[in-house]
Write a protein that holds these residues in place. Structure first.
Motif, PDB file in Angstrom:
ATOM      1  N   VAL A 157       0.847  -1.198   0.000  1.00 18.86           N
ATOM      2  CA  VAL A 157       0.000   0.000   0.000  1.00 18.86           C
ATOM      3  C   VAL A 157       0.884   1.249   0.000  1.00 18.86           C
ATOM      4  O   VAL A 157       0.663   2.191  -0.769  1.00 18.86           O
ATOM      5  CB  VAL A 157      -0.955   0.000   1.219  1.00 18.86           C
ATOM      6  CG1 VAL A 157      -1.662   1.342   1.356  1.00 18.86           C
ATOM      7  CG2 VAL A 157      -1.982  -1.124   1.083  1.00 18.86           C
ATOM      8  N   CYS A 158       1.920   1.247   0.826  1.00 15.57           N
ATOM      9  CA  CYS A 158       2.826   2.396   0.897  1.00 15.57           C
ATOM     10  C   CYS A 158       3.576   2.561  -0.428  1.00 15.57           C
ATOM     11  O   CYS A 158       3.656   3.660  -0.978  1.00 15.57           O
ATOM     12  CB  CYS A 158       3.809   2.175   2.050  1.00 15.57           C
ATOM     13  SG  CYS A 158       4.805   3.600   2.453  1.00 15.57           S
TER      14      CYS A 158
ATOM     15  N   THR B 132       1.343   3.788  -3.356  1.00 13.54           N
ATOM     16  CA  THR B 132       1.017   5.207  -3.181  1.00 13.54           C
ATOM     17  C   THR B 132       2.208   6.074  -3.575  1.00 13.54           C
ATOM     18  O   THR B 132       2.061   7.060  -4.305  1.00 13.54           O
ATOM     19  CB  THR B 132       0.642   5.472  -1.704  1.00 13.54           C
ATOM     20  OG1 THR B 132      -0.350   4.535  -1.310  1.00 13.54           O
ATOM     21  CG2 THR B 132       0.119   6.881  -1.514  1.00 13.54           C
TER      22      THR B 132
ATOM     23  N   LYS C 136       3.053   5.825  -7.410  1.00 17.32           N
ATOM     24  CA  LYS C 136       2.099   6.577  -8.229  1.00 17.32           C
ATOM     25  C   LYS C 136       2.302   8.079  -8.078  1.00 17.32           C
ATOM     26  O   LYS C 136       1.941   8.853  -8.956  1.00 17.32           O
ATOM     27  CB  LYS C 136       0.658   6.195  -7.870  1.00 17.32           C
ATOM     28  CG  LYS C 136       0.262   4.829  -8.435  1.00 17.32           C
ATOM     29  CD  LYS C 136      -1.211   4.535  -8.180  1.00 17.32           C
ATOM     30  CE  LYS C 136      -1.620   3.232  -8.864  1.00 17.32           C
ATOM     31  NZ  LYS C 136      -2.974   2.810  -8.480  1.00 17.32           N
ATOM     32  N   ALA C 137       2.875   8.482  -6.940  1.00 19.43           N
ATOM     33  CA  ALA C 137       3.148   9.908  -6.733  1.00 19.43           C
ATOM     34  C   ALA C 137       4.492  10.300  -7.331  1.00 19.43           C
ATOM     35  O   ALA C 137       4.971  11.423  -7.124  1.00 19.43           O
ATOM     36  CB  ALA C 137       3.128  10.216  -5.236  1.00 19.43           C
TER      37      ALA C 137
ATOM     38  N   TYR D 180      -8.018   8.673   5.511  1.00 15.11           N
ATOM     39  CA  TYR D 180      -7.475   7.464   4.867  1.00 15.11           C
ATOM     40  C   TYR D 180      -8.568   6.410   4.684  1.00 15.11           C
ATOM     41  O   TYR D 180      -8.576   5.672   3.693  1.00 15.11           O
ATOM     42  CB  TYR D 180      -6.326   6.870   5.691  1.00 15.11           C
ATOM     43  CG  TYR D 180      -5.141   7.789   5.902  1.00 15.11           C
ATOM     44  CD1 TYR D 180      -4.784   8.736   4.933  1.00 15.11           C
ATOM     45  CD2 TYR D 180      -4.375   7.718   7.054  1.00 15.11           C
ATOM     46  CE1 TYR D 180      -3.692   9.577   5.129  1.00 15.11           C
ATOM     47  CE2 TYR D 180      -3.280   8.547   7.266  1.00 15.11           C
ATOM     48  CZ  TYR D 180      -2.946   9.488   6.310  1.00 15.11           C
ATOM     49  OH  TYR D 180      -1.891  10.310   6.501  1.00 15.11           O
TER      50      TYR D 180
ATOM     51  N   THR E  14      -9.586   4.433   1.215  1.00  8.67           N
ATOM     52  CA  THR E  14      -9.204   3.017   1.097  1.00  8.67           C
ATOM     53  C   THR E  14      -9.945   2.251  -0.017  1.00  8.67           C
ATOM     54  O   THR E  14      -9.289   1.604  -0.839  1.00  8.67           O
ATOM     55  CB  THR E  14      -9.376   2.311   2.457  1.00  8.67           C
ATOM     56  OG1 THR E  14      -8.522   2.960   3.393  1.00  8.67           O
ATOM     57  CG2 THR E  14      -9.012   0.840   2.385  1.00  8.67           C
TER      58      THR E  14
ATOM     59  N   PHE F 199      -8.603   3.188  -3.410  1.00  9.12           N
ATOM     60  CA  PHE F 199      -7.222   2.724  -3.589  1.00  9.12           C
ATOM     61  C   PHE F 199      -7.210   1.265  -4.049  1.00  9.12           C
ATOM     62  O   PHE F 199      -6.532   0.894  -5.008  1.00  9.12           O
ATOM     63  CB  PHE F 199      -6.432   2.870  -2.279  1.00  9.12           C
ATOM     64  CG  PHE F 199      -5.055   2.263  -2.343  1.00  9.12           C
ATOM     65  CD1 PHE F 199      -3.978   3.031  -2.765  1.00  9.12           C
ATOM     66  CD2 PHE F 199      -4.840   0.934  -2.022  1.00  9.12           C
ATOM     67  CE1 PHE F 199      -2.709   2.470  -2.862  1.00  9.12           C
ATOM     68  CE2 PHE F 199      -3.572   0.362  -2.114  1.00  9.12           C
ATOM     69  CZ  PHE F 199      -2.508   1.138  -2.529  1.00  9.12           C
TER      70      PHE F 199
ATOM     71  N   PHE G  23      -0.391   4.502   4.587  1.00  8.15           N
ATOM     72  CA  PHE G  23      -0.825   5.790   4.028  1.00  8.15           C
ATOM     73  C   PHE G  23      -0.120   6.951   4.736  1.00  8.15           C
ATOM     74  O   PHE G  23       0.287   7.927   4.118  1.00  8.15           O
ATOM     75  CB  PHE G  23      -2.343   5.961   4.174  1.00  8.15           C
ATOM     76  CG  PHE G  23      -3.149   5.237   3.117  1.00  8.15           C
ATOM     77  CD1 PHE G  23      -2.739   5.219   1.791  1.00  8.15           C
ATOM     78  CD2 PHE G  23      -4.331   4.596   3.452  1.00  8.15           C
ATOM     79  CE1 PHE G  23      -3.494   4.563   0.817  1.00  8.15           C
ATOM     80  CE2 PHE G  23      -5.096   3.939   2.485  1.00  8.15           C
ATOM     81  CZ  PHE G  23      -4.670   3.918   1.168  1.00  8.15           C
TER      82      PHE G  23
ATOM     83  N   ALA H 208       3.555   7.189   3.734  1.00  8.77           N
ATOM     84  CA  ALA H 208       3.632   7.679   2.353  1.00  8.77           C
ATOM     85  C   ALA H 208       3.382   9.184   2.310  1.00  8.77           C
ATOM     86  O   ALA H 208       4.081   9.929   1.615  1.00  8.77           O
ATOM     87  CB  ALA H 208       2.618   6.940   1.474  1.00  8.77           C
ATOM     88  N   GLU H 209       2.401   9.640   3.092  1.00 12.19           N
ATOM     89  CA  GLU H 209       2.082  11.077   3.074  1.00 12.19           C
ATOM     90  C   GLU H 209       3.240  11.911   3.625  1.00 12.19           C
ATOM     91  O   GLU H 209       3.591  12.952   3.064  1.00 12.19           O
ATOM     92  CB  GLU H 209       0.803  11.332   3.882  1.00 12.19           C
ATOM     93  CG  GLU H 209       0.345  12.777   3.754  1.00 12.19           C
ATOM     94  CD  GLU H 209      -0.968  13.071   4.491  1.00 12.19           C
ATOM     95  OE1 GLU H 209      -1.718  12.121   4.769  1.00 12.19           O
ATOM     96  OE2 GLU H 209      -1.202  14.250   4.779  1.00 12.19           O
TER      97      GLU H 209
END
Lengths: 416, 413
Positions: A16-17, A20, A23-24, A84, A88, A91, A407, A410-411
């Motif tokens: 998940v991390c 994210t 994709k960023a 988040y 979810t 995502f 999440f 990652a943020e």
């Protein structure tokens, strides 16, 4: 060799991390020593099923303020968790995984031993009930594959009858391709059956046999070994079998969990992430409060550097934590782990009681930076099962902690 | 209490989680194969007790190693299976298997009459004869033999020029470069020369991977011992041994000790693959690459099983991504189904194509300009089963590099 982010571990939290971040626009490398706990997933995600005092929770996000300050959710904060939680389902949908459930309230999943456990979101195909008090009316047929031992029909019957249904029969189905698996009893497992059942002629034959077995029962329970390659098979079975199907989870490995793992890994790789499966971080360098580089078994003497590192290598079972007679260790970076000195308090001799050792984990600050020899490591983040501050098995919060901390890390990385 | 493993293949660590089975390409298409867990660690317990428990059906294992890559407990499952075949299978291989396994010998026979052989083996009657007589599937497209091999080209066109380079390496080209794809070897020499490395050839024999698959145990041991002796000579002269084929590399580094019990510890770390070699030199700032300005390609990268096991696909990814004008998509890794000689056999043809379907579907859906892959048998399989061409990364690099500018950039200052 240099990446923006190196993620250690290849399970739910890391994926998940990593997805994210990739994709960023961050260049990510993921190193995974073999496959992971998604292979044991129930097909549902728990956010918070029970408070540490044992009290069951029906509205998990609303209950977060009741958790202690060291809990990962408390570090993230209720507002962020809500944000988040909203993100979810989308995502996962973007990765090809359809989830159901209302983010504010828990549902109940049927366990392989016939009991109900709280869960937060579930894969579309998985059987869940809106409340513990759900009543089923009518008669039920339970179907198993002859010789398949990881699906306990008696336990299921006992559990389901408590919900008001009358289990009229437990029946076996024999299909030639499944019978073939029985030559080696140890290979008569969920995933072997699932791979046989991926073939159209086999699931059609199965549907026909079940339809023939039915004598007007309203419900039919079948093991969750369908749709590994394509979950639409579950929908087609519903069309072909004239009773309401309850897919019941099997003992591991988990077919829906495996499918989830495959789809998440594909999403990471297609987004441009580099995934090293079957490799292991053997050495790491930390200096002046920052992680600098790692070395892996397959890459040998190459120092792989990164701006940020994410440690998501799991708990004891995944070897993310190791224990010796005197200490609990985090083997990759040698991070500080919180656990009581008195070894006798690590566990309860009652196997089914709350086990304290399952709450051990790496200590972190509010932003999930861990400590090494008492000093924080500023560009390293610890997420998922490796974290201390919560006993996820007891709370039913494993997937929630994995996703929320993924999440959050990652943020923070993206904002730096 | 036994505190440590006593086996080198870690089979005591198996916790029966069955994750290996999830990633076994054979088990889902061939019900006769007992599956990696049963064939590997479970069966090993029984075989250690009594060799009677050896199961002939272990031969259906393709040795793709995906079970080992997936295992969370570090069990060397495929090594267990093939060691068991070596130790307990007393059946002599059939003629067809001997023919297929001797890639080297077949190449030597075919070369003088290559055009004839190529046109003959692509005709329908010949395919039917091979199918009926030898059980080599008639639907299989054969790679073309070349009249002039790589070594012949090297001797005539390249060898004399090699002495002028300040660095020297030994190149293990493998059978497919010699007999079917000399362009791979030519590209290797071009690129190495451009970055200032001279190329020496070894007196190499086939790495023997197909002999392991087909049970030619004494023959493969002879080849392995010969190659290791050659490598020792090269290493003593300070030459690194660089290969272009991922399977040869894995076989010589890991299968020799793990399956054949041949000690290569003194040379193992000197055996490398060209992508790793180039990347390490670039990373250390020892060489430079200058690419053409106008090179454009949309490439998908199929990671061969043995590359996945080596764990070195990262080097290929990094090198290809360095080329300006390239967009690279890495396929979700899976077996293409050929597994060397496996897919050529009549009894495996249908399995082979079923295994590869996910790879073919992904390639078709992405419709690239071409596919990048280090393995020549994967190349044959993908080219036969999709409409796309497959190139070894070194061929892509040779094409994308401005070789003159690269040579100039690597001149000693």
């Amino acid at each position: 060799m240099r990446y923006d982010v190196i993620l250690i571990g290849g399970g739910l939290s890391s994926l998940v991390c990593g997805i994210t971040l990739q994709k960023a626009g961050k260049r990510c490398l993921m190193v995974s020593a073999g496959q992971n706990a998604l292979h044991f997933s129930s097909g549902t995600f728990g956010l918070l099923g029970k408070l540490p005092n044992g009290k069951e929770v029906s509205e998990p996000i609303a209950a977060i303020h009741k958790l202690g300050a060291s809990h990962p959710y408390s570090k993230i904060g209720g507002g962020k968790i809500m944000e988040y939680a909203k993100a979810t389902p989308q995502f996962f949908a973007d990765c090809g995984i359809e989830l159901k459930g209302n983010r504010n309230s828990n549902m109940y999943r049927l366990t392989p031993s016939g009991t109900l456990m709280p869960c937060w979101l579930a894969l579309k195909e998985t059987t869940v009930f809106p409340s513990r008090k759900e009543r089923l009316r009518g008669r039920m047929l339970i179907v198993n594959f002859a010789g398949y031992l990881d699906f306990n029909t008696d336990f299921l019957a006992e559990g389901l009858e408590k919900m008001g249904v009358s289990v009229s029969r437990i029946a076996d189905v024999k299909l030639p391709d499944v019978e073939h698996l029985r030559q080696n009893p140890t290979e008569m497992r969920s995933v072997n059956i699932a791979r046989v059942m991926d073939r159209e002629e086999n699931w059609k034959q199965f549907a026909k046999e079940v339809a023939d077995l039915l004598q007007g029962e309203e419900y039919v329970v079948i093991p969750e070994v369908f749709g590994l390659a394509d979950p639409m098979v579950c929908e087609w079975l519903r069309e072909m079998i004239p009773a309401e199907i309850l897919f019941a989870g099997t003992m591991p490995p988990s077919v829906p969990g495996i499918r989830m793992q495959m789809l998440l890994k594909r999403a990471f790789v297609y987004a441009g992430g580099t995934f090293l499966m079957g490799d292991e971080v053997l050495a790491s360098e930390v200096s002046e409060g920052r992680a600098r580089s790692v070395r892996t078994a397959n890459l040998g003497a190459i120092d792989v550097e990164a701006d940020h590192f994410v440690l998501a290598s799991g708990h004891f079972f995944a070897k993310g934590l190791l224990s010796t007679p005197k200490a609990v260790l985090e083997p990759v970076f040698g991070l500080d782990v919180s656990y009581p000195a008195d070894r006798n308090s690590w566990y309860d001799i009652d196997f089914f009681a709350k086990q304290n050792y399952l709450g051990f984990g790496v200590e972190t600050d509010q932003d999930f930076h861990p400590f090494k020899d008492g000093s924080p490591v500023g560009n390293l983040y610890v997420i998922g099962a490796e974290l201390g501050g919560c006993n996820s098995l007891f709370e039913g919060s494993g997937a929630g902690v994995a996703i929320m901390t993924a999440f959050r890390a990652a943020e923070i990385i993206m904002n730096e | 209490m036994q505190q440590r493993n006593i086996s080198f293949n870690n089979f005591e660590q198996c916790i029966k989680c069955t994750i290996c089975t999830v990633y076994c390409p054979v088990v889902s298409v061939n019900p006769a194969f007992p599956g990696p867990k049963q064939a590997g660690p479970d069966g090993e317990r029984l075989r250690l007790k009594n060799k009677f428990f050896f199961d002939e059906n272990l031969k259906f294992c393709m040795n793709c190693k995906r079970c080992e890559v997936a295992c969370p407990s570090g069990v060397k499952i495929a090594d267990l299976i093939h060691s068991a075949r070596r130790n307990y299978d007393k059946q002599f291989p059939e003629l067809r298997d001997v023919v297929l396994a001797n890639t080297d010998l077949m190449g030597k026979f075919a070369r003088p009459v290559a055009p004839l052989v190529n046109s003959l083996i692509s005709t329908k009657p010949a395919k039917v004869v091979m199918d009926v007589m030898l059980d080599i599937d008639r639907n299989r497209a054969f790679p073309k033999y070349q009249s002039r091999g790589f070594r012949g080209w090297f001797k005539k066109e390249a060898r004399a020029a090699q002495d002028c380079y300040r660095n020297q390496l030994a190149y293990f080209h493998g059978c497919s470069t010699e007999y079917q794809h000399p362009e791979v070897g030519k590209a290797f020499v071009q690129v190495m020369n451009a970055v200032g490395w001279g190329v020496r050839l070894l007196k190499e024999k086939c790495c023997g991977v197909a002999m392991i698959s087909n049970g030619l145990w004494s023959q493969v041991a002879r080849n392995a011992n010969h190659n290791i002796a050659e490598f020792r000579k090269a290493v003593s002269r300070g030459l690194p041994i660089v290969a272009t084929a991922s399977t040869c590399t894995l076989t010589m580094r890991d299968e020799y000790p793990h399956i054949l019990g041949i000690d290569n510890a003194d040379v193992r770390d000197h055996i490398t693959l060209v992508e790793k070699f180039l990347f390490e030199k670039l990373d250390a700032g020892e060489i430079r690459l200058v690419f053409k300005n106008d090179y454009r390609a949309r490439i998908v990268y199929h990671i061969p099983c043995h590359m996945e096991k080596l764990g070195w696909s990262i080097f290929t990814e990094e090198l290809i991504r360095m080329i300006p004008g390239v967009s690279l998509t890495v396929l979700d890794s899976g077996c293409c189904g050929i597994a060397g000689t496996y897919g050529f056999k009549k009894e495996n043809y249908a399995s082979s194509q079923a295994i590869g379907k996910s790879v073919f579907d992904q390639i078709n859906a992405l419709s690239p300009d071409f596919v990048c892959c280090e393995c020549e048998t994967c190349k044959w399989q993908i080219e036969m089963s999709t409409a796309y061409k497959v190139f070894n990364p070194i061929v892509i690099l040779a094409e994308a590099l401005d070789l003159e500018a690269t040579a100039a950039a690597n001149q000693p200052r």
